[in-house]
Design a protein around this motif. Sequence first.
Motif, PDB file in Angstrom:
ATOM      1  N   ARG A   1       2.068 -25.408   3.914  1.00  0.00           N
ATOM      2  CA  ARG A   1       1.515 -24.620   2.797  1.00  0.00           C
ATOM      3  C   ARG A   1       1.337 -23.002   3.031  1.00  0.00           C
ATOM      4  N   TYR A   2       1.179 -22.684   4.349  1.00  0.00           N
ATOM      5  CA  TYR A   2       1.321 -21.205   4.857  1.00  0.00           C
ATOM      6  C   TYR A   2       2.733 -20.919   4.633  1.00  0.00           C
ATOM      7  N   GLU A   3       3.602 -21.664   5.115  1.00  0.00           N
ATOM      8  CA  GLU A   3       5.119 -21.150   5.290  1.00  0.00           C
ATOM      9  C   GLU A   3       5.508 -21.109   3.665  1.00  0.00           C
ATOM     10  N   ASP A   4       4.978 -22.043   2.764  1.00  0.00           N
ATOM     11  CA  ASP A   4       5.347 -21.655   1.331  1.00  0.00           C
ATOM     12  C   ASP A   4       4.855 -20.541   0.698  1.00  0.00           C
ATOM     13  N   GLU A   5       3.618 -19.918   1.324  1.00  0.00           N
ATOM     14  CA  GLU A   5       3.114 -18.790   0.750  1.00  0.00           C
ATOM     15  C   GLU A   5       3.808 -17.642   1.177  1.00  0.00           C
ATOM     16  N   ASN A   6       4.467 -17.782   2.195  1.00  0.00           N
ATOM     17  CA  ASN A   6       5.296 -16.620   2.783  1.00  0.00           C
ATOM     18  C   ASN A   6       6.722 -16.511   2.761  1.00  0.00           C
ATOM     19  N   VAL A   7       7.162 -17.204   1.628  1.00  0.00           N
ATOM     20  CA  VAL A   7       8.512 -17.079   1.052  1.00  0.00           C
ATOM     21  C   VAL A   7       8.485 -16.320  -0.249  1.00  0.00           C
ATOM     22  N   PRO A   8       9.332 -15.266  -0.407  1.00  0.00           N
ATOM     23  CA  PRO A   8       9.407 -14.580  -1.435  1.00  0.00           C
ATOM     24  C   PRO A   8       9.842 -15.281  -2.833  1.00  0.00           C
ATOM     25  N   SER A   9       8.944 -14.784  -3.781  1.00  0.00           N
ATOM     26  CA  SER A   9       9.200 -15.460  -5.136  1.00  0.00           C
ATOM     27  C   SER A   9      10.785 -15.109  -5.711  1.00  0.00           C
ATOM     28  N   ASP A  10      11.366 -15.917  -6.521  1.00  0.00           N
ATOM     29  CA  ASP A  10      12.597 -15.562  -6.972  1.00  0.00           C
ATOM     30  C   ASP A  10      12.289 -15.033  -8.445  1.00  0.00           C
TER      31      ASP A  10
ATOM     32  N   ARG B   1      14.747  -8.570  -1.877  1.00  0.00           N
ATOM     33  CA  ARG B   1      13.629  -9.184  -1.365  1.00  0.00           C
ATOM     34  C   ARG B   1      13.693  -9.005   0.412  1.00  0.00           C
ATOM     35  N   ASP B   2      14.034  -7.910   0.861  1.00  0.00           N
ATOM     36  CA  ASP B   2      14.120  -7.437   2.098  1.00  0.00           C
ATOM     37  C   ASP B   2      12.528  -7.559   2.741  1.00  0.00           C
ATOM     38  N   THR B   3      12.431  -7.473   4.026  1.00  0.00           N
ATOM     39  CA  THR B   3      11.003  -7.797   4.711  1.00  0.00           C
ATOM     40  C   THR B   3      10.333  -6.521   4.564  1.00  0.00           C
ATOM     41  N   ASP B   4      11.134  -5.305   4.556  1.00  0.00           N
ATOM     42  CA  ASP B   4      10.418  -3.853   4.692  1.00  0.00           C
ATOM     43  C   ASP B   4      10.581  -3.183   3.188  1.00  0.00           C
ATOM     44  N   ALA B   5      10.681  -4.125   2.162  1.00  0.00           N
ATOM     45  CA  ALA B   5      10.715  -3.256   0.826  1.00  0.00           C
ATOM     46  C   ALA B   5       9.401  -2.726   0.608  1.00  0.00           C
ATOM     47  N   VAL B   6       8.339  -3.123   0.761  1.00  0.00           N
ATOM     48  CA  VAL B   6       6.907  -2.661   0.463  1.00  0.00           C
ATOM     49  C   VAL B   6       7.047  -1.295   1.512  1.00  0.00           C
ATOM     50  N   LEU B   7       7.091  -1.485   2.909  1.00  0.00           N
ATOM     51  CA  LEU B   7       6.947  -0.242   3.466  1.00  0.00           C
ATOM     52  C   LEU B   7       8.027   0.933   3.063  1.00  0.00           C
ATOM     53  N   LEU B   8       9.141   0.766   2.816  1.00  0.00           N
ATOM     54  CA  LEU B   8       9.983   1.535   2.149  1.00  0.00           C
ATOM     55  C   LEU B   8       9.320   2.420   0.841  1.00  0.00           C
ATOM     56  N   ALA B   9       8.872   1.269   0.029  1.00  0.00           N
ATOM     57  CA  ALA B   9       8.147   2.131  -1.197  1.00  0.00           C
ATOM     58  C   ALA B   9       6.817   2.749  -1.019  1.00  0.00           C
TER      59      ALA B   9
ATOM     60  N   ASN C   1      -2.283  -3.241  -4.161  1.00  0.00           N
ATOM     61  CA  ASN C   1      -2.927  -4.460  -4.799  1.00  0.00           C
ATOM     62  C   ASN C   1      -2.362  -5.184  -5.732  1.00  0.00           C
ATOM     63  N   SER C   2      -1.071  -4.957  -5.983  1.00  0.00           N
ATOM     64  CA  SER C   2      -0.245  -5.630  -7.189  1.00  0.00           C
ATOM     65  C   SER C   2       0.068  -7.067  -6.666  1.00  0.00           C
ATOM     66  N   ALA C   3      -0.312  -8.056  -7.688  1.00  0.00           N
ATOM     67  CA  ALA C   3      -0.192  -9.596  -7.329  1.00  0.00           C
ATOM     68  C   ALA C   3       1.643  -9.799  -7.477  1.00  0.00           C
TER      69      ALA C   3
ATOM     70  N   GLU D   1       2.874  -8.949  -4.105  1.00  0.00           N
ATOM     71  CA  GLU D   1       2.529  -9.975  -3.133  1.00  0.00           C
ATOM     72  C   GLU D   1       3.327 -11.108  -3.096  1.00  0.00           C
ATOM     73  N   ARG D   2       3.625 -11.508  -4.230  1.00  0.00           N
ATOM     74  CA  ARG D   2       4.693 -12.562  -4.624  1.00  0.00           C
ATOM     75  C   ARG D   2       6.003 -12.362  -4.244  1.00  0.00           C
ATOM     76  N   LEU D   3       6.435 -11.351  -4.605  1.00  0.00           N
ATOM     77  CA  LEU D   3       7.860 -11.099  -4.291  1.00  0.00           C
ATOM     78  C   LEU D   3       8.026 -10.685  -2.760  1.00  0.00           C
ATOM     79  N   ILE D   4       7.156  -9.980  -2.061  1.00  0.00           N
ATOM     80  CA  ILE D   4       7.360  -9.537  -0.760  1.00  0.00           C
ATOM     81  C   ILE D   4       5.859 -10.126  -0.101  1.00  0.00           C
ATOM     82  N   PRO D   5       5.738 -11.373   0.232  1.00  0.00           N
ATOM     83  CA  PRO D   5       4.307 -11.650   0.863  1.00  0.00           C
ATOM     84  C   PRO D   5       4.004 -10.942   2.012  1.00  0.00           C
ATOM     85  N   ILE D   6       2.884 -10.949   2.399  1.00  0.00           N
ATOM     86  CA  ILE D   6       2.304 -10.128   3.626  1.00  0.00           C
ATOM     87  C   ILE D   6       2.810 -10.680   4.861  1.00  0.00           C
ATOM     88  N   GLY D   7       3.011 -12.167   4.989  1.00  0.00           N
ATOM     89  CA  GLY D   7       3.318 -12.625   6.246  1.00  0.00           C
ATOM     90  C   GLY D   7       5.027 -12.506   6.269  1.00  0.00           C
TER      91      GLY D   7
END
Length: 396
Positions: free
Chosen positions: A69-78, A141-149, A196-198, A201-207
């Motif tokens: 379940r944890y792994e699924d929550e850390n998969v970027p949404s399509d 959906r790169d791992t650093d997308a939120v950091l770049l933004a 805070n955007s949901a 969070e779905r597109l680029i999960p924290i984990g």
Amino acid sequence: MPIKDQCNNCRYQVDNNCTQLAPTFDGTSCDVYVKRINLEKDKEELQEPTPVISDTQAENSNSVDNYYRYEDENVPSDESIHGWLKFFLIFFVGIGSVASLIFNFVIFDSGDNFWMSASDVAFSMVYLVAGICTLVAFYKRDTDAVLLAKTFVVLCFDSNLLGLITMDGGATSTKAVTSMIRSIIWCCIWFIFLCNSAQVERLIPIGYRKTKTRDWIIISAVILFPLISIGLGISTEKKTHSETETAALANLTLSQNQFTDGRIVLTLPSGVDCEETLAENTKVFSVSDPETGAEVTVVSDYDNDMSKKNFNQYWRGWKSDELNSLEYDVVKDDKQSNDDVTVFYKLIRIKVEDPVDWEFALVFDHKTGKVCLVSGYSSAQGNSPVAYIINNLKFL
């Protein structure tokens, strides 16, 4: 002899003194056995038994379920990017970064110092690269997308805040100031949105988020490129100033009551002494009048900020700490300007047994971009050489 059993259908036969049991019946035909034996199993007995699971097995099973379940929550949404995030990426990041570069190219003016003007262009180019990387990172959906933004938002915030701090109060319009303040507010809003955007969070999960080498390259470039440009600009400016001052001194002839540092020519009234000293490679003139006891300090520099705010900063910097514990009145505080120079002048009278006047003035030369600072203390009842010095000041 035959032996009878309780069941009439049963017989025992004895042959040659050896007893044999010779059943002559079907076991199911006896009423007693029919009543005692149930040959049909209950339905409950036919069901499979419920397995017994130990506490350890249950804990391991829950751990496995939680892991997947944890792994699924850390998969970027399509899902497709939409709403405020789409608006942010298209207008704030995309159009904003391109517009910044175009604007800095349009207003670019090398003037006497190419590198100082180039620092703004260098910053806007890094700003554009950060914007492009942000757009591509969200698309892939790169791992650093939120950091770049977030880095892009911080760059925008810092550039506008720095512009407000270093702006020329006299030359900057109210419209420009309002635009900077509006940009700073939007930067705060977008940064909070990214945190805070949901959808984010779905597109680029924290984990799922991780930094990349390019992130550090962009951050380093943001710091280094403008600093290198500013450093080269300062070095070039100092070299130009030094060459100009050396050339001015080579062709200059001074009278007995005149003094120079290569930037100004200081003319003093008769009977006044002048001592020259060096402080941080700057020549300082200490003028004294033996007759009245007046003392004046004169120093020159380069400064184009002809604003009241800048003048007040100079005044506070030269204000003696002793004045904080003394009472004084502001006798005069004004500004005068003509085609050649702009003069800020402030006179305060210190309330002591014998009142003392402190005169402080900045004289800006429009043509050369130089400024002359004059600070003098004198008796309120005596004459001060400050006015004479200002009126006879010459810029080279």
